[in-house]
Design an enzyme around this catalytic site. Structure first.
Site, PDB file in Angstrom:
ATOM      1  N   SER A 110       7.384 -18.136  10.755  1.00  0.00           N
ATOM      2  CA  SER A 110       8.229 -17.249   9.968  1.00  0.00           C
ATOM      3  C   SER A 110       9.508 -17.978   9.532  1.00  0.00           C
ATOM      4  CB  SER A 110       8.542 -15.974  10.777  1.00  0.00           C
ATOM      5  OG  SER A 110       9.164 -14.996   9.982  1.00  0.00           O
ATOM      6  N   GLU A 203       1.684 -18.196   4.246  1.00  0.00           N
ATOM      7  CA  GLU A 203       1.459 -16.872   4.832  1.00  0.00           C
ATOM      8  C   GLU A 203       2.666 -16.021   4.480  1.00  0.00           C
ATOM      9  OE1 GLU A 203       3.115 -15.299   7.558  1.00  0.00           O
ATOM     10  OE2 GLU A 203       4.593 -16.890   7.801  1.00  0.00           O
ATOM     11  N   HIS A 273       1.743 -13.731  10.336  1.00  0.00           N
ATOM     12  CA  HIS A 273       2.274 -12.487  10.895  1.00  0.00           C
ATOM     13  C   HIS A 273       1.195 -11.468  11.252  1.00  0.00           C
ATOM     14  CE1 HIS A 273       6.001 -14.101   9.166  1.00  0.00           C
ATOM     15  NE2 HIS A 273       6.648 -13.237   9.924  1.00  0.00           N
TER      16      HIS A 273
END
Length: 299
Positions: A110, A203, A273
């Site tokens: 992230s 992602e 995620h």
């Protein structure tokens, strides 16, 4: 790309939070999992600071914690506790002199994509994988086990089931990437992503479709898509649409901006995620094989 030494029993793992504020109970719950690997845990001094309402401490506190872990020769790996936002606020103030002399694994995903790109620019590998605030969740078992294996030197192939939007083909190159927003955020900065001849991993979570399209357009305009070896799409989680529908699926958006290029594109990889979030090594050479039935990343 230089790999840090694999962990061994008796080593020490440090935990820091370079971005968003975290729940102390989740970190404390993760400690027994980490200690079960035969290592000890060292927490950043300011890990649970309350001096900022959103971030896990002031910039100076978060910088100090991460810098100390990078410098400390008795710390053998660093786990970033969570993502969110904040890593880029301290990224350019970090001093990697000691880290380069004695490399260690840095792990996270992230917002930690920004740190991976920095480490990659220095010629070292790092690990994109799950983080301590997720360790105690039942659905994270496979992700945590895989991170442990990766830290201790195992290199496990990643597989994705076949997807109707896959672009068939085979590619070879170093892995790079992570969260799409953070990849785009690097453009024009000191850690701008270098994608030439590499397998780009993307992602994303909780984004509007038109914003994903905008980010893909920006990567294309910045010539970051043209010379890829291959493209890997991980979890594209909780995508949202506007009241006036965008009219394209997330896969169609991605494919539209790479349709003129001949490299393979594989969707639905277990990265990002959602669970499983399988660890992969940023900067490691990989072979991507995309077929109609499945896609495989071999290291």
């Amino acid at each position: 790309m230089i790999p840090p030494p694999a962990l061994k029993k008796g080593d020490t793992i440090g935990i820091v939070a370079p971005g968003r504020k975290l729940d102390a109970s989740l970190v404390n719950a993760a400690i027994p999992y980490i200690e079960s690997w035969g290592v000890s845990v060292r927490l950043g001094k300011n890990l649970f600071s309350s001096t900022h309402s959103y971030l896990s401490g002031t910039d100076a506190e978060r910088l100090n914690d991460l810098q100390n872990m990078l410098n400390d020769p008795s710390v053998n790996a660093i786990l970033c506790a969570r993502g969110g936002y904040g890593t880029t606020r301290i990224l350019d103030q970090l001093d990697f002199t000691s880290f380069l002399k004695s490399p260690k694994w840095v792990c996270g995903f992230s917002d930690i994509t920004a740190l991976h790109l920095k480490i990659h620019s220095l010629g070292l590998q790092s690990i994109h994988g799950t983080m301590p605030v997720l360790f105690s969740k039942s659905e994270s078992v496979r992700s945590v086990e895989n991170l442990q294996k990766t830290l201790f030197g195992e290199r496990i192939s990643l597989e994705a089931t076949g997807h109707p939007k896959n672009k068939i083909g085979v590619a070879q190159g170093n892995m790079i990437g992570g969260n799409l927003s953070l990849i785009v955020d690097s453009l024009g900065t000191s850690t701008e992503i270098d994608t030439k001849n590499k397998i780009l991993v993307i992602e994303e979570v909780d984004e509007y479709l038109y914003r994903v399209d905008r980010m893909m357009v920006q990567l294309k305009r910045a010539n970051k898509l043209q010379h890829l070896a291959g493209l890997v799409a991980g979890h594209l989680t909780e995508m949202k649409d506007t009241e006036l529908p965008f009219g394209e699926s997330i896969e169609e958006i991605i494919l539209q901006h790479v349709q003129d290029y001949r490299y393979p594109v594989g969707f639905s990889f277990p990265i990002g995620h959602a669970n499983p979030n399988i660890a992969w090594v940023h900067g490691l050479s990989a072979r991507l094989c995309v077929t109609a039935e499945k896609s495989v990343l071999d290291f």
